[in-house]
Scaffold this active site. Structure first.
Site, mmCIF file in Angstrom:
data_model
loop_
_atom_site.group_PDB
_atom_site.id
_atom_site.type_symbol
_atom_site.label_atom_id
_atom_site.label_comp_id
_atom_site.label_asym_id
_atom_site.label_seq_id
_atom_site.Cartn_x
_atom_site.Cartn_y
_atom_site.Cartn_z
ATOM 1 N N GLY A 1 0.834 -1.191 0.000
ATOM 2 C CA GLY A 1 0.000 0.000 0.000
ATOM 3 C C GLY A 1 0.863 1.232 0.000
ATOM 4 O O GLY A 1 2.064 1.174 0.305
ATOM 5 N N VAL B 1 4.323 0.840 2.002
ATOM 6 C CA VAL B 1 4.528 -0.399 2.742
ATOM 7 C C VAL B 1 4.744 -1.551 1.767
ATOM 8 O O VAL B 1 4.022 -1.682 0.784
ATOM 9 C CB VAL B 1 3.311 -0.739 3.623
ATOM 10 C CG1 VAL B 1 3.655 -1.906 4.531
ATOM 11 C CG2 VAL B 1 2.879 0.450 4.434
ATOM 12 N N ASP C 1 -2.288 7.673 15.988
ATOM 13 C CA ASP C 1 -2.993 7.593 14.709
ATOM 14 C C ASP C 1 -3.800 6.298 14.654
ATOM 15 O O ASP C 1 -3.709 5.539 13.704
ATOM 16 C CB ASP C 1 -1.994 7.692 13.552
ATOM 17 C CG ASP C 1 -2.701 7.904 12.207
ATOM 18 O OD1 ASP C 1 -3.873 8.324 12.212
ATOM 19 O OD2 ASP C 1 -2.084 7.639 11.163
ATOM 20 N N GLY D 1 0.650 5.647 0.801
ATOM 21 C CA GLY D 1 -0.135 6.792 1.236
ATOM 22 C C GLY D 1 0.748 8.007 1.302
ATOM 23 O O GLY D 1 1.907 7.973 0.853
#
Lengths: 833, 172
Positions: free
Chosen positions: A88, A95, A204, A90
């Site tokens: 992934g 990652v 988070d 962002g």
């Protein structure tokens, strides 16, 4: 020609979609008249259209799987990591799934920070945080193996590779029931708490950082990315945002303090985020919708997070079953972090309590706070319904004026009057509903005292206006009497006995007026209730004779009604039971305990007969408990300890059952549990069980303290609280530990003094203070210091204290304002000193 | 490749990458062709096959058809493998059902699209760009140089037509 056919088809299709579905058949028939093929095709297309759903909307390719390491942009790691797949990407980084070759061969997740976040300071923080995170060891936290930098200098983490879905995706995909979702989040809370104990704040927490996978049929959550957000935290004074929505932390789950100008983050920010996740898990919606947060400028989005209160989950989901969870969610999501749960473990505990159907810790505190907040923000908010009704009442006034004018025109007059009367009746019904229904729903909720007051005041104003209309002809009087009574109850609960007495007087005056006009069953019963309310205010002020007369009259009224046969057997036994109890209470104050016991026993019998008919009648059960506890107290005092204990047990069991049924213990139930404890303390003390007495007194004390923490305005509960301290001191006094006695008495005296300032005529407060002083004097004398001078001084202090207390009691006695129990205390003290 | 093609490469590559990412997020077990590889394959076929590109629309037109061809080839190949002798796969009945369905659907769609393209090339183009390249309605309008409302109307009609065609095929 096919082309023509198709283009006509497309044109008609587009037109048909522009009209309502039910009109389409007619449209087709009209436009395709004489062309059956076209009509058939068009109809088929419209049918297909309604069934199309998501057809073709998702891009074709069904392939999934790996990223290729050779792909441009994949950073170069040390040789001991072999990148297998892109997982992934962002704003904060990327990652990868990778194979670690040394020192241990295993699959790991590599999280590489975005280039622009890789400053030297970030790296330093990153290293520091890594130390703490590496210490975490919890089955529901993904391990951080190590952190290092890529060959081009970007920091990365090597973490335990967690295969799972984000928690909310997992729950939705498997349609997990509510209890399973709650249990899952409770486990997450436990994990977060573990990290907090090691000094690591996540910062988070959001569903994509809580992955759930199934192991052995059980969903197992893992929290990932501990320490990542900290490493990314901006320099003090740095811009919060990199770009909209890419601020540090995630808008939707961000705590108000993180959304502030100078973010100041501790473990409580995580608790907020857990609250948001719980909100989302139980409602399938976010407290603040992403579309909304991301559709406005960042500053506005942050303001929303800081200032707006989201609707409670039960309201958002329209599901009353979630109401109990509302308290947990809203407490975790308090804007003011000092009001949140103190730890994630507490959230977990409340969630577990919810799963076991036990009363929550969150409930009272939040209830109180929210009501107070509501009142602070809009002074009349809690009476909003009342305000609306006031407007309605004003409308009625206008209509009636109009009707007066219209009377000159006879034809119109009749119609107009009828309308006016109907409006009036409707207004009265509405206000009555507001007073009784809203009043009942606020009744007994800790923290709602202030709201109750506003509501009672508004209702009173509404009824006064209605009653003042000449056309009302007394129609508003029953409501007015009720409103005065409600108002008086609020005043009495807040320690305004003089004002309360006045309100009760007004209520009674209206009710006498009503009864003179309509001598019905309900009117008589209502008058009786008004009478014992006034008696309550009178008794608090020590006017026992007048109070007793009111109670006796109420009993006579209700006995007649009961004997005359009753429309509602359950109801009538409650009313008569209460009247019996109130009269018995007076007998006790008069020192005629035998009569009091007989009265209470009769009341218990009556109530139990009622319970046999309607075993789940809640008010009946409650009154039964109150009477049982009163009888237990008197039988205990008469030396019948065993019978007294049995009654207390029955009362406690019944209270527990009632709380379980309503899902929580309300004020009244908790006050009664405290009373049980006080009676137990007296029983134990009488039998010489000082430790047991002390424990029971302490229990009473803490039960009262819990109510007061939620609602400090409750004057009568404060009296009960101080009396529980007194019971504790009595137990101590007999155990011969003067220091403890003096400590407990000091607290009791402080409360009594404060209460006396608020309501100087409250005899039970004054008696309590006097008794506390007497006990303190005795404790001082029992522990005279060895030094002769100091001993003289202490004795003098004790004597002064006793004299003041005796003077106070004698004064009350002279005015006939001392109940028998207190008189006995006075006599004993006089004999003793 | 001439200059204009080179300019198009990053655009298309980014587009296809985005598309691949979308696919990446979905889980679909039993698939063999990886999206990145898929993109590479499409890209290679594209840049090697055509000598000259006449603007983005042309390029994307080819990209969509290439993508469609690759997917269809793959579905056919897997179908053959299944009937051939890949014992392990045949035993995994649940997995088979999962992979079979999209494949069968894709082949059916391919046939229906073939017919639709002959009847209505313009709307067929919208389907290609939307479904096989993953363009949004806005992007499609931009590429085709028509209004958004036209694209929307074309898309809705095309979907209904294809849906009807598939249903009719299934009934027969």
């Amino acid at each position: 020609m096919p082309g023509t056919f198709l283009s006509r088809l497309a044109e008609l299709f587009a037109q048909a979609l522009g009209i309502a579905p039910e009109a389409r058949a007619a449209f087709v028939a009209e436009r395709c008249a004489g062309e059956p093929a076209l009509a058939r095709e068009l109809e088929a297309l419209l049918r297909s259209h309604t069934r199309a759903g998501n057809f073709l909307e998702e891009p074709a390719c069904g392939a999934a799987g790996a990223a290729d390491p050779g792909e441009p942009g994949t950073p170069a790691f040390e040789e001991r990591f072999r990148v297998l797949e892109l997982l992934g990407a962002g704003a904060m980084g990327t990652v990868y799934r990778a194979e670690q070759l040394a020192p241990v061969r295993r699959e790991v997740a590599l999280k590489v920070l975005a280039q622009e976040l890789a400053g030297a300071a970030a790296q330093a923080r990153f290293q520091a945080e890594q130390q703490a995170v590496a210490m975490l060891d919890h089955p529901h936290i993904a391990h951080l193996y190590e952190s290092a930098t890529t060959q081009d200098g970007r920091p990365f983490f090597a973490m335990e590779l967690v295969r799972g879905q984000p928690i909310h995706t997992f729950c939705s995909a498997r349609r997990l029931p509510l209890a399973a979702r709650v249990a899952l989040l409770a486990a997450v809370c436990r994990a977060v708490h573990h990290a907090h104990q090691k000094g690591v704040v996540h910062r988070d927490l959001k569903p994509s950082n809580v992955l759930v996978a199934e192991h052995g049929g059980q969903p197992v959550p893992k929290v990932i990315d501990f320490g990542v957000a900290k490493a990314l935290a901006p320099e003090p004074g740095a811009e919060l945002a990199t770009a909209h929505g890419e601020i540090l932390g995630t808008l939707e789950y961000m705590s108000p303090e993180q959304a502030g100008a100078a973010p100041d983050v501790d473990t409580r920010a995580d608790i907020y985020s857990l609250g948001v996740m719980l909100y989302e898990l139980v409602t399938n919606e976010l407290p603040f919708a992403s579309q909304r947060l991301r559709g406005v400028p960042l500053a506005e989005a942050l303001r929303i997070v800081r200032e707006e209160d989201p609707p409670a989950p039960s309201v958002r989901a329209g599901d009353r079953a979630l109401r109990e969870l509302d308290w947990i969610v809203l407490r975790a999501m308090e804007k003011d972090r000092a009001r949140r749960y103190a730890s994630a473990a507490e959230v977990a505990e409340d969630l577990e309590r919810f799963l076991r159907h036990e009363p929550l810790v969150a409930r009272p505190v939040t209830a109180s706070y929210r009501f107070q907040k509501l009142l602070r923000r809009h002074r009349l908010a809690a009476g909003a319904v009342g305000a609306v009704l006031l407007t309605l009442a004003a409308g009625v006034v206008a209509t009636l004026r109009e009707s007066a004018h219209a009377r000159e025109q006879r034809d119109l007059a009749r119609e107009s009057e009828r309308k006016a009367r109907e409006n009036l009746r409707r207004a009265i019904d509405s206000v009555s509903f507001s007073v009784s229904f809203l009043g009942e729903s606020l009744h007994n909720i800790a923290g709602a005292t202030a709201a109750r007051r506003v509501q009672a005041e508004t209702a009173l104003r509404s009824f006064e206006q209605l009653a003042a209309l000449p056309e009302s002809h007394g129609a508003a009087d029953p409501g007015l009497g009720y409103a005065w009574q409600r108002y008086g109850e609020v005043q009495l609960a807040q320690g305004e006995s003089a004002a309360a007495l006045e309100s009760f007087e007004r209520s009674l005056a209206v009710r006498e007026r009503v009864l003179a006009r309509i001598a019905g069953h309900v009117e008589r019963r209502t008058l009786a209730v008004g009478l014992w309310r006034r008696a309550q205010a009178l008794a608090v002020r020590g006017r026992f004779v007048a109070a007793e007369a009111d109670c006796a009259r109420a009993l006579a009224l209700l006995s007649d009604l009961y004997a005359a046969g009753t429309p509602e057997p359950g109801e009538e036994s409650i009313y008569l039971g209460i009247a019996l109890r109130r009269v018995a209470e007076h007998r006790h104050w008069e020192g005629r305990d035998d009569e009091a016991r007989r009265g209470l026993a009769e009341a218990v019998q009556l109530l139990e007969a009622g319970l046999r008919v309607s075993p789940e009648h809640a008010p009946l059960q409650l009154e039964h408990c109150i009477t049982l506890i009163g009888l237990a107290e008197l039988r205990g005092a008469a030396g019948e300890s065993e019978a007294a204990r049995a009654m207390l047990v029955r009362a406690q069991e019944s209270l527990a059952e009632q709380s379980a049924r309503s899902g929580r213990a309300n004020i009244q139930e908790r006050r009664l549990l405290a009373r049980c404890a006080t009676v137990e303390a007296a029983l134990a003390a009488r039998e010489g069980g000082h430790a047991a007495a002390l424990a029971a007194a302490r229990r009473a004390e803490s039960l009262c303290a819990a109510i007061l923490a939620a609602d400090p305005l409750l004057h009568e509960v404060r009296v009960q609280h101080a009396e529980a301290m007194l019971a504790g001191a009595r137990a101590h006094a007999n155990s011969g530990r003067p220091a403890d006695v003096l400590e407990a008495l000091g607290r009791a005296v402080a409360i009594f003094t404060e209460l006396e300032a608020k309501d100087p005529e409250h005899v039970f407060v004054r008696i309590g203070r006097a008794e506390a002083s007497l006990l303190a004097a005795r404790a001082r004398e029992a522990a005279l210091p060895g030094d002769a001078g100091a001993a003289v001084e202490a004795r003098a202090a004790a004597t002064g204290e006793r004299t003041r207390a005796l003077t106070l009691l004698r004064e009350l006695d002279a005015e006939g304002r001392l109940p028998a129990g207190a008189r006995a205390v006075l006599r004993a003290a006089e004999r003793g000193g | 490749m001439d200059r204009s093609t080179e300019d198009l490469v990053p655009l298309v590559y980014a587009q296809l990458r985005r598309y691949a990412r979308q696919v990446l997020r979905r889980e679909a077990p039993g698939q063999t062709l990886q999206p990145t590889a898929l993109v590479h394959e499409a890209f290679l076929r594209l840049v090697q096959g055509e000598p000259e590109w006449q603007g983005p629309a042309h390029f994307l037109h080819a990209a969509a058809r290439t993508m469609r061809r690759i997917l269809v080839d793959r579905a056919r190949r897997r179908g053959r493998e299944r009937h051939g002798g890949d014992r392990e796969r045949r035993d995994l009945s649940t997995e088979l059902a999962q992979t079979l369905a999209p494949d069968a659907e894709l082949l059916a769609l391919d046939e229906a699209l073939e017919r639709f393209e002959r009847l209505d090339p313009r709307r067929s183009e919208v389907v290609h760009l939307r479904h096989f390249v993953g363009l949004s309605l806005e992007e499609t309008a931009q590429v085709l140089g028509v209004s958004l409302s036209t694209v929307k109307a074309d898309w809705v009609f095309a979907r209904a037509w294809l849906k009807r065609a598939l249903e009719r095929d299934a009934e027969e």
